[in-house]
Design a protein around this motif. Structure first.
Motif, short mmCIF file in Angstrom:
data_model
loop_
_atom_site.label_atom_id
_atom_site.label_comp_id
_atom_site.label_asym_id
_atom_site.label_seq_id
_atom_site.Cartn_x
_atom_site.Cartn_y
_atom_site.Cartn_z
N LEU A 74 0.95 -1.03 0.25
CA LEU A 74 0.18 -0.11 0.02
C LEU A 74 0.72 1.48 -0.03
CD1 LEU A 74 -2.49 -1.25 2.84
CD2 LEU A 74 -2.61 -1.46 0.36
N ALA A 75 2.08 0.93 -0.17
CA ALA A 75 3.13 2.34 -0.26
C ALA A 75 3.55 2.44 -1.38
CB ALA A 75 4.14 2.02 0.69
N GLY A 76 3.12 3.59 -2.31
CA GLY A 76 3.41 3.89 -3.43
C GLY A 76 4.93 4.05 -3.82
N GLU A 77 5.90 4.46 -2.83
CA GLU A 77 7.13 4.74 -2.97
C GLU A 77 7.83 3.44 -2.93
OE1 GLU A 77 6.40 5.19 1.48
OE2 GLU A 77 5.50 5.39 -0.35
N PHE A 78 7.29 2.29 -2.49
CA PHE A 78 7.83 1.18 -2.44
C PHE A 78 7.39 0.19 -3.81
CE2 PHE A 78 8.88 1.90 2.06
CZ PHE A 78 10.11 1.25 1.99
N ASN A 79 6.05 0.08 -3.96
CA ASN A 79 5.80 -0.68 -4.93
C ASN A 79 4.61 -0.14 -6.15
OD1 ASN A 79 4.14 -2.99 -5.85
ND2 ASN A 79 2.37 -2.69 -4.42
N PRO A 80 5.17 -0.44 -7.25
CA PRO A 80 4.61 -0.03 -8.38
C PRO A 80 3.49 -1.15 -8.92
CG PRO A 80 6.45 -1.07 -9.21
CD PRO A 80 6.59 -0.87 -7.67
N PHE A 81 3.31 -1.92 -8.32
CA PHE A 81 2.40 -3.02 -8.92
C PHE A 81 1.09 -2.79 -8.62
CE2 PHE A 81 6.70 -4.91 -9.45
CZ PHE A 81 6.54 -5.19 -10.86
N MET A 82 0.77 -2.14 -7.53
CA MET A 82 -0.57 -1.75 -7.05
C MET A 82 -1.40 -1.15 -8.26
SD MET A 82 -2.54 -2.16 -4.46
CE MET A 82 -4.04 -1.58 -3.81
N LEU A 83 -0.46 -0.45 -9.33
CA LEU A 83 -1.20 0.44 -10.17
C LEU A 83 -1.80 -0.28 -11.40
CD1 LEU A 83 0.43 2.35 -8.63
CD2 LEU A 83 1.04 3.63 -10.86
N CYS A 84 -1.08 -1.55 -11.55
CA CYS A 84 -1.57 -2.52 -12.48
C CYS A 84 -2.92 -3.19 -12.48
CB CYS A 84 -0.56 -3.26 -12.87
SG CYS A 84 -0.25 -4.64 -11.44
N ILE A 85 -3.55 -3.07 -11.22
CA ILE A 85 -5.06 -3.67 -11.18
C ILE A 85 -6.17 -2.88 -11.78
CG2 ILE A 85 -4.05 -4.85 -8.87
CD1 ILE A 85 -5.88 -2.95 -7.50
N ALA A 86 -5.75 -1.68 -12.11
CA ALA A 86 -6.91 -0.73 -12.67
C ALA A 86 -6.79 -0.66 -14.21
CB ALA A 86 -6.66 0.53 -12.19
N TYR A 87 -6.26 -1.68 -14.69
CA TYR A 87 -6.17 -1.58 -16.18
C TYR A 87 -7.33 -2.55 -16.91
CZ TYR A 87 -1.48 0.60 -16.55
OH TYR A 87 -0.39 1.31 -16.57
N TYR A 88 -8.45 -2.06 -16.67
CA TYR A 88 -9.83 -2.55 -17.12
C TYR A 88 -10.30 -2.09 -18.36
CZ TYR A 88 -11.80 1.04 -14.12
OH TYR A 88 -12.05 2.08 -13.67
N GLY A 89 -10.61 -3.10 -19.12
CA GLY A 89 -11.12 -2.47 -20.82
C GLY A 89 -10.37 -3.09 -21.35
N SER A 90 -10.76 -3.75 -22.53
CA SER A 90 -9.81 -4.58 -23.49
C SER A 90 -8.73 -3.66 -24.21
CB SER A 90 -10.60 -5.25 -24.47
OG SER A 90 -11.62 -4.18 -25.48
N ALA A 91 -9.08 -2.50 -24.64
CA ALA A 91 -8.11 -1.58 -25.28
C ALA A 91 -6.91 -1.13 -24.16
CB ALA A 91 -8.94 -0.22 -25.69
N ASN A 92 -7.25 -0.84 -22.72
CA ASN A 92 -6.35 -0.60 -21.99
C ASN A 92 -5.50 -1.79 -21.82
OD1 ASN A 92 -6.80 2.15 -21.26
ND2 ASN A 92 -8.61 1.48 -20.43
N ILE A 93 -6.07 -3.10 -21.87
CA ILE A 93 -5.25 -4.28 -21.40
C ILE A 93 -4.16 -4.43 -22.66
CG2 ILE A 93 -5.36 -6.66 -21.02
CD1 ILE A 93 -7.98 -6.22 -19.72
N LYS A 94 -4.77 -4.38 -23.71
CA LYS A 94 -3.95 -4.83 -24.87
C LYS A 94 -2.63 -3.69 -25.04
CE LYS A 94 -7.59 -7.73 -27.24
NZ LYS A 94 -8.30 -7.84 -28.24
N LYS A 95 -3.11 -2.53 -25.22
CA LYS A 95 -2.50 -1.49 -25.57
C LYS A 95 -1.49 -0.84 -24.32
CE LYS A 95 -2.61 3.54 -26.95
NZ LYS A 95 -3.70 4.72 -27.01
N ASN A 96 -1.75 -1.00 -23.33
CA ASN A 96 -0.92 -0.55 -22.22
C ASN A 96 -0.46 -1.61 -21.13
OD1 ASN A 96 -1.22 1.98 -22.98
ND2 ASN A 96 -3.03 2.48 -22.16
N LEU A 97 -1.18 -2.61 -20.71
CA LEU A 97 -0.63 -3.61 -19.62
C LEU A 97 0.32 -4.59 -20.12
CD1 LEU A 97 -0.81 -4.42 -16.77
CD2 LEU A 97 -2.91 -5.79 -17.24
N LEU A 98 -0.27 -5.12 -21.36
CA LEU A 98 0.36 -6.15 -21.77
C LEU A 98 1.79 -5.85 -23.03
CD1 LEU A 98 -2.41 -8.50 -22.74
CD2 LEU A 98 -0.77 -8.50 -20.60
N LYS A 99 2.03 -4.59 -23.00
CA LYS A 99 3.24 -4.05 -23.78
C LYS A 99 4.32 -3.62 -23.02
CE LYS A 99 0.90 -2.90 -28.21
NZ LYS A 99 0.67 -2.11 -29.35
#
Length: 388
Positions: free
Chosen positions: A363-388
């Motif tokens: 829960l500490a953004g200065e330690f962990n960037p992987f909290m951010l990846c749970i909000a990549y919903y929507g097929s376009a966001n997943i293909k374009k941004n999460l998986l590239k």
């Protein structure tokens, strides 16, 4: 030959603004976790910086946001968090970054986190070497072993930073990782262990590197007969499994039960402190404002109190609804990773969530960037941004 003019889209402008602000915020919060927190009023400064970042984010978001079928979900998430925030008074910046990150390639987010964190580490360590500030007054000896702060508030901070740096590096390198790179990570891990005596992270990183080598050497992925099924189970369900286990042990803690007492002792009192938090604040729908007493502020009038488990901290502070949203987010992320057959990403998430049973850095953004990846919903966001 005359070059054609380059026009930046609104999306590219937003991505640039996001990366700049995110990198600065990671660097700044990293500095506040060092001994520099004794040199200035970092709480007031943080409020000003956070306010400026939020205003810039809001302006940028207005330019790029598009109404879609996911707008209703966006609205529900925002309202849920706002109500939770009014109860807990915490998590605003992490929510803002997490909510907005899906408009940016996640690999770029991780790389910017790595750069900002490494610059922060170099800055803190060099100023530590030149004795620009005094060390904490904490008694840092354990079993006749002195635990060096290395410029940070606590000796555990730099090893925990390195744990998350290792996760980021493995996420970026994936199957391209070499034995030489793993060896260098292991050497740094050992050096930090010698100077800080942070055992749990030392053993965890060693296990992580060993499993990465197994995956690389034997070509293990989600299609592998036995190991692949085990990997799938934990990639999708780690948040649920480790969260239930961590919360249950703290809820059921009783000093009169020998095995719970032994676990509590091995975890430096984490079970008893977690149980105290449950008894004092209870589990609510939207969370509560938790009054912690940091070890630096503890005295005979104020007993040390802090909940280390990220799962229990999330549940008590932000409430059941936010906890369930994060749970669903990580389960959904696990399914995406499995479908994409990316065992390296999967192992990174598994170790991150295992580590969160006894540590709060999830829960500490200065330690962990992987909290951010749970909000990549929507097929376009997943293909374009999460998986590239």
């Amino acid at each position: 030959m005359q070059r054609e003019p380059i026009f930046l889209s609104k999306e590219n402008i937003f991505a640039s603004v996001f990366i700049i602000l995110y990198s600065f915020w990671v660097f700044y919060t990293h500095i506040t976790s060092s001994q520099y927190f004794t040199l200035f009023d970092y709480e007031s400064t943080s409020k000003v910086i956070n306010s400026i970042i939020l205003v810039l984010f809001l302006v940028s978001l207005i330019l790029v946001y598009r109404v879609s079928i996911y707008s209703i979900l966006d609205f529900i998430i925002i309202i849920t968090f706002v109500i939770s925030y009014l109860h807990s008074k915490t998590g605003l910046m992490l929510f803002a970054f997490t909510f907005l990150a899906r408009h940016v390639r996640f690999s770029l987010v991780v790389k910017s986190f790595l750069c900002a964190t490494l610059i922060g580490i170099v800055f803190v360590f060099l100023t530590y070497l030149f004795n620009l500030y005094s060390d904490s007054y904490l008694d840092l000896a354990r079993n006749d072993t002195y635990r060096y702060l290395l410029g940070y508030r606590f000796p555990t901070f730099l090893p925990n930073y390195f744990f998350h740096i290792s996760l980021c590096y493995l996420f970026i390198r994936k199957e391209r990782i070499t034995f030489a790179e793993v060896f260098v990570l292991a050497l740094i891990n050992y050096a930090l262990y010698v100077y800080t005596d942070t055992r749990a992270v030392f053993y965890l990183i060693n296990l992580l590197l060993f499993i990465i080598l197994i995956i690389k050497w034997f070509g293990v992925d989600y299609k592998t007969v036995i190991l692949g099924r085990l990997l799938k189970l934990f990639t999708i369900n780690s948040f649920f499994i480790f969260g239930i286990l961590a919360i249950y042990l703290q809820y059921k803690y009783d000093p009169n039960v020998l095995w719970l007492k032994n676990i509590n002792s091995a975890l430096s009192g984490r079970l008893s402190l977690g149980h105290q938090g449950i008894e004092q604040y209870g589990i609510t729908l939207f969370g509560s404002f938790i009054e912690y007493v940091p070890i630096l502020d503890a005295d005979k009038f104020n007993t040390f109190f802090y909940i280390d488990s990220a799962y229990l901290q999330l549940l008590l502070t932000n409430g059941i609804l936010i906890y369930m949203l994060v749970l669903i987010g990580y389960q959904r992320l696990g399914k995406i990773i499995k479908i994409n057959n990316d065992p390296y990403f999967g192992v990174v998430i598994i170790f991150l969530l295992f580590h969160s049973m006894t540590d709060p850095q999830l829960l500490a953004g200065e330690f962990n960037p992987f909290m951010l990846c749970i909000a990549y919903y929507g097929s376009a966001n997943i293909k374009k941004n999460l998986l590239k």
